[in-house]
Design a protein around this motif. Structure first.
Motif, mmCIF file in Angstrom:
data_model
loop_
_atom_site.group_PDB
_atom_site.id
_atom_site.type_symbol
_atom_site.label_atom_id
_atom_site.label_comp_id
_atom_site.label_asym_id
_atom_site.label_seq_id
_atom_site.Cartn_x
_atom_site.Cartn_y
_atom_site.Cartn_z
ATOM 1 N N PHE A 63 0.584 -1.495 -0.362
ATOM 2 C CA PHE A 63 0.246 0.194 -0.149
ATOM 3 C C PHE A 63 1.047 1.367 0.019
ATOM 4 O O PHE A 63 1.910 1.236 0.064
ATOM 5 C CB PHE A 63 -0.904 0.116 1.316
ATOM 6 C CG PHE A 63 -1.851 -1.124 1.011
ATOM 7 C CD1 PHE A 63 -1.269 -2.361 1.680
ATOM 8 C CD2 PHE A 63 -2.896 -0.665 1.285
ATOM 9 C CE1 PHE A 63 -2.180 -3.370 1.501
ATOM 10 C CE2 PHE A 63 -4.543 -1.801 0.943
ATOM 11 C CZ PHE A 63 -3.718 -3.390 1.089
ATOM 12 N N GLU A 95 -5.059 9.417 1.134
ATOM 13 C CA GLU A 95 -5.758 8.067 2.299
ATOM 14 C C GLU A 95 -4.382 7.062 1.735
ATOM 15 O O GLU A 95 -3.853 7.121 0.406
ATOM 16 C CB GLU A 95 -6.790 7.964 1.777
ATOM 17 C CG GLU A 95 -8.258 8.235 2.759
ATOM 18 C CD GLU A 95 -9.724 8.026 2.902
ATOM 19 O OE1 GLU A 95 -10.323 8.442 3.417
ATOM 20 O OE2 GLU A 95 -10.184 7.115 2.197
ATOM 21 N N GLU A 143 -3.616 4.169 -0.012
ATOM 22 C CA GLU A 143 -4.209 3.525 -0.962
ATOM 23 C C GLU A 143 -3.449 1.266 -1.071
ATOM 24 O O GLU A 143 -2.162 1.691 -1.368
ATOM 25 C CB GLU A 143 -4.003 3.758 -2.092
ATOM 26 C CG GLU A 143 -2.557 4.794 -3.258
ATOM 27 C CD GLU A 143 -3.103 5.324 -4.584
ATOM 28 O OE1 GLU A 143 -3.974 5.584 -4.889
ATOM 29 O OE2 GLU A 143 -1.336 5.438 -4.592
ATOM 30 N N PHE A 144 -4.218 1.487 -2.603
ATOM 31 C CA PHE A 144 -4.234 -0.080 -2.480
ATOM 32 C C PHE A 144 -3.139 0.016 -3.661
ATOM 33 O O PHE A 144 -2.843 0.686 -4.258
ATOM 34 C CB PHE A 144 -5.063 -1.443 -3.048
ATOM 35 C CG PHE A 144 -4.454 -2.295 -3.418
ATOM 36 C CD1 PHE A 144 -5.060 -2.406 -4.604
ATOM 37 C CD2 PHE A 144 -3.924 -3.282 -2.416
ATOM 38 C CE1 PHE A 144 -4.534 -3.761 -5.474
ATOM 39 C CE2 PHE A 144 -3.659 -4.555 -3.450
ATOM 40 C CZ PHE A 144 -3.218 -4.835 -4.708
ATOM 41 N N THR A 146 -1.005 -7.010 -4.283
ATOM 42 C CA THR A 146 -0.955 -8.149 -3.704
ATOM 43 C C THR A 146 -1.011 -8.980 -4.640
ATOM 44 O O THR A 146 -0.969 -9.322 -5.290
ATOM 45 C CB THR A 146 -2.288 -8.215 -2.931
ATOM 46 O OG1 THR A 146 -2.448 -9.160 -1.988
ATOM 47 C CG2 THR A 146 -3.407 -8.588 -3.845
ATOM 48 N N ALA A 161 -7.883 -11.259 1.349
ATOM 49 C CA ALA A 161 -7.043 -9.905 1.498
ATOM 50 C C ALA A 161 -7.683 -8.905 0.732
ATOM 51 O O ALA A 161 -8.226 -7.823 0.644
ATOM 52 C CB ALA A 161 -6.477 -9.769 2.524
ATOM 53 N N ALA A 173 -7.277 -5.592 -1.437
ATOM 54 C CA ALA A 173 -7.477 -4.144 -1.895
ATOM 55 C C ALA A 173 -7.668 -3.280 -0.537
ATOM 56 O O ALA A 173 -8.084 -1.906 -0.443
ATOM 57 C CB ALA A 173 -7.366 -3.651 -2.666
ATOM 58 N N GLN A 174 -8.320 -4.641 1.028
ATOM 59 C CA GLN A 174 -9.109 -3.592 1.682
ATOM 60 C C GLN A 174 -7.605 -3.726 2.710
ATOM 61 O O GLN A 174 -7.266 -4.742 3.094
ATOM 62 C CB GLN A 174 -9.903 -4.450 2.324
ATOM 63 C CG GLN A 174 -11.434 -4.384 1.076
ATOM 64 C CD GLN A 174 -11.257 -3.527 0.709
ATOM 65 O OE1 GLN A 174 -11.985 -2.184 1.518
ATOM 66 N NE2 GLN A 174 -11.545 -3.546 -0.570
ATOM 67 N N PRO A 175 -7.747 -2.414 3.330
ATOM 68 C CA PRO A 175 -6.295 -2.225 4.344
ATOM 69 C C PRO A 175 -6.931 -3.084 5.592
ATOM 70 O O PRO A 175 -5.548 -3.899 6.685
ATOM 71 C CB PRO A 175 -5.549 -1.206 4.428
ATOM 72 C CG PRO A 175 -6.743 -0.191 3.663
ATOM 73 C CD PRO A 175 -7.388 -1.191 2.419
ATOM 74 N N GLY A 176 -7.870 -2.913 5.391
ATOM 75 C CA GLY A 176 -8.629 -3.250 7.177
ATOM 76 C C GLY A 176 -8.828 -4.963 7.218
ATOM 77 O O GLY A 176 -8.288 -5.922 8.546
ATOM 78 N N ARG A 177 -7.905 -5.175 5.848
ATOM 79 C CA ARG A 177 -8.060 -7.285 6.471
ATOM 80 C C ARG A 177 -6.299 -7.468 6.465
ATOM 81 O O ARG A 177 -6.143 -9.233 6.616
ATOM 82 C CB ARG A 177 -8.508 -7.291 5.295
ATOM 83 C CG ARG A 177 -10.404 -7.234 5.054
ATOM 84 C CD ARG A 177 -10.711 -8.245 4.172
ATOM 85 N NE ARG A 177 -11.690 -8.203 3.291
ATOM 86 C CZ ARG A 177 -12.793 -8.833 2.217
ATOM 87 N NH1 ARG A 177 -11.898 -9.290 1.649
ATOM 88 N NH2 ARG A 177 -13.904 -8.111 2.340
ATOM 89 N N TYR A 178 -5.936 -6.588 6.527
ATOM 90 C CA TYR A 178 -4.018 -6.838 7.389
ATOM 91 C C TYR A 178 -3.772 -6.907 8.317
ATOM 92 O O TYR A 178 -4.565 -5.674 9.060
ATOM 93 C CB TYR A 178 -3.310 -6.160 5.910
ATOM 94 C CG TYR A 178 -3.733 -6.652 4.695
ATOM 95 C CD1 TYR A 178 -4.544 -6.404 3.153
ATOM 96 C CD2 TYR A 178 -2.400 -7.007 3.959
ATOM 97 C CE1 TYR A 178 -4.780 -6.671 2.303
ATOM 98 C CE2 TYR A 178 -2.903 -7.811 2.830
ATOM 99 C CZ TYR A 178 -3.786 -7.158 1.658
ATOM 100 O OH TYR A 178 -4.092 -7.772 0.571
#
Length: 124
Positions: free
Chosen positions: A37, A44, A46-47, A50, A104, A106-111
């Protein structure tokens, strides 16, 4: 726990290349997906890209597709981000992240695990 240590980055000119590395230690067997990211000043996170554990599935942001390549060397527990044809708009702090689950994306919350970040500056 998983620890991620990043290396690489720096100041380059537009059109140049850089390679970022992300070395994992600890419970590395629990990592399924590793991503990159970036966060530019005032923006913010950003992805970027992955890759799954086997290296068989990769995903890229449209803004880097064709220029950046994510890869991994499981023997070294390291994931790389090769960045070619860099543009000034690629300037940001880059972070690697690891997730214990598949999908997971592109969602940072999943890392769950994050590296310390490394700065990439591209001058025009």
């Amino acid at each position: 726990q998983v620890q991620l240590v990043q290396s690489g980055g720096g100041l380059v000119q537009a059109g140049d290349s850089l390679r970022l590395s992300c070395a994992a230690s600890g419970r590395t067997f629990s990592i399924w997906t590793t991503g990159w990211f970036r966060q530019a000043p005032g923006k913010e996170r950003e992805f970027v890209a992955t890759i799954n554990w086997f290296g068989s599935i990769t995903l890229y942001a449209d803004s880097v597709k064709g220029r950046f390549t994510i890869s991994r060397d499981n023997a070294k527990n390291t994931v790389y981000l090769q960045m070619n044809s860099l543009k000034p708009e690629d300037t940001a702090d880059y972070y690697c992240a690891a997730a214990a689950a598949s999908g997971a994306g592109a969602q940072p919350g999943r890392y769950a695990y994050w590296g310390q970040g490394t700065q990439v500056t591209v001058s025009s």
